[in-house]
Design an enzyme around this catalytic site. Structure first.
Site, PDB file in Angstrom:
ATOM      1  N   ASP A 198      -2.640 -10.517  -2.713  1.00 10.49           N
ATOM      2  CA  ASP A 198      -3.019 -10.482  -1.319  1.00 10.49           C
ATOM      3  C   ASP A 198      -4.508 -10.258  -0.944  1.00 10.49           C
ATOM      4  OD1 ASP A 198      -2.282  -8.890   1.329  1.00 10.49           O
ATOM      5  OD2 ASP A 198      -4.016  -7.573   0.439  1.00 10.49           O
ATOM      6  N   HIS A 212      -6.511  -7.370  -0.596  1.00  7.28           N
ATOM      7  CA  HIS A 212      -6.923  -5.905  -0.817  1.00  7.28           C
ATOM      8  C   HIS A 212      -5.585  -5.278  -2.315  1.00  7.28           C
ATOM      9  CE1 HIS A 212      -6.953  -6.330   3.930  1.00  7.28           C
ATOM     10  NE2 HIS A 212      -7.812  -5.634   3.744  1.00  7.28           N
ATOM     11  N   HIS A 245       1.002  -1.332  -0.361  1.00  6.96           N
ATOM     12  CA  HIS A 245      -0.205  -0.154  -0.177  1.00  6.96           C
ATOM     13  C   HIS A 245       0.911   1.500   0.116  1.00  6.96           C
ATOM     14  CE1 HIS A 245      -3.166  -2.683   1.054  1.00  6.96           C
ATOM     15  NE2 HIS A 245      -3.374  -2.728   1.786  1.00  6.96           N
ATOM     16  N   ASP A 262      -4.429 -12.573   3.844  1.00  7.06           N
ATOM     17  CA  ASP A 262      -5.845 -12.130   4.150  1.00  7.06           C
ATOM     18  C   ASP A 262      -6.553 -12.352   3.539  1.00  7.06           C
ATOM     19  OD1 ASP A 262      -4.966 -10.019   2.431  1.00  7.06           O
ATOM     20  OD2 ASP A 262      -4.617  -8.764   3.929  1.00  7.06           O
TER      21      ASP A 262
HETATM   22 ZN   LIG Z   1      -4.497  -7.234   2.658  1.00  2.86          ZN
END
Ligand SMILES: [Zn+2]
Length: 282
Positions: free
Chosen positions: A146, A148, A108, A225
């Protein structure tokens, strides 16, 4: 040859017990992987030159001074050292075709902090995988599994002719980016709890659609995740990561892995083992 795990106990020294990105997630994962016979290598910190290949000098100074706090991503004492060591772990993974199990995560983090207009840095300080990809300087596919979207990685490599960024992620969800593909960045938003079948089919089609002919290296942003019950659940299981490993193996490219999310340590350890076993079996 079995993939080596890049890890140092030093990455367990920062943080607070209440934070989702806590030390147990890698402490437990490391224990499981040791019990399962993996060989471990210790990383060195990334050099400032390596970090500057991705991040703006003013942002690096802000991290050093602790001027980086957002609620997700606190200004822990000496966080620059910990983040630099995780970036060094990614570089060692790139050199050895290994798996960096270091924290904090990175995908991120954009050039100067929050990326693509997102408010927070989502537990990330330096973009570890981006630093490793720049270090290698090869034509690279970054495969971000991931749960996200890696908004930082997309920001850093958007328009870069040497890199293809491909991400499967839950949407709509944090960070709110990655709804569509653009240029060299291929995004596949998925519904919450979409399940293994949809995930694997999407990945297979994505890898078929993209021209990987000139790609020299595959760099995997390995987040877990999307595992059922974790922060960005897509309903995946240990077996799903084994299948993902098999799909990566079919690309027949040198591959390395950098840990992103995944907040249930026992699952993280088992999922990594599954992913790496899948890689060897296909
Ligand atoms: Zn994540």
């Amino acid at each position: 040859m079995r993939t080596k795990i890049i890890f140092s106990d030093k990455c367990l020294e920062y943080g607070t017990r209440w934070h989702t990105e806590g030390l147990e997630r890698v402490e437990i994962a490391a224990k499981i992987l040791k019990e399962r016979g993996y060989e471990f290598l210790k990383p060195e910190p990334a050099s400032e030159k390596n970090i500057l290949s991705v991040h703006e000098a003013h942002y690096i100074e802000e991290i050093k001074r602790g001027q980086i706090g957002d609620l997700d991503t606190p200004a822990y004492e000496n966080i620059y050292e910990y983040a630099g060591l995780a970036a060094g772990g990614a570089i060692l993974a790139a050199k050895t075709k290994g798996f960096s199990l270091m924290r904090p995560p990175g995908h991120h983090a954009g050039r100067s902090g929050p990326a693509l207009g997102v408010q927070t840095k989502g537990f990330c300080y330096l973009n570890n995988i981006a630093i490793a990809v720049k270090y290698l300087g090869k034509l690279t596919l970054i495969l971000d599994i991931d749960g996200h979207h890696g908004n930082g990685t997309e920001e850093i490599f958007s328009g870069n002719a040497n890199v293809i960024y491909l991400s499967l992620h839950r949407y709509p969800y944090y960070p709110g980016t990655g709804f569509e593909s653009k240029g060299n960045c291929f995004n596949f938003p998925l519904e919450a709890e979409c399940g293994e079948e949809v995930y694997l089919k999407t990945l297979e089609n994505a890898l078929r659609k993209i021209d990987l002919g000139k790609i020299e290296v595959v760099a995997v942003s390995a987040g877990f995740d999307g595992h059922r019950g974790d922060l960005a659940s897509l309903g995946l299981t240990e077996k799903s990561f084994w299948e993902i490993g098999k799909q990566i193996a079919k690309l027949q490219k040198p591959t390395f892995f950098v840990l992103e999310g995944g907040y249930i340590g026992e699952n993280v350890g088992k999922d990594i083992d599954g992913l790496l076993k899948g890689l060897k079996i296909a």
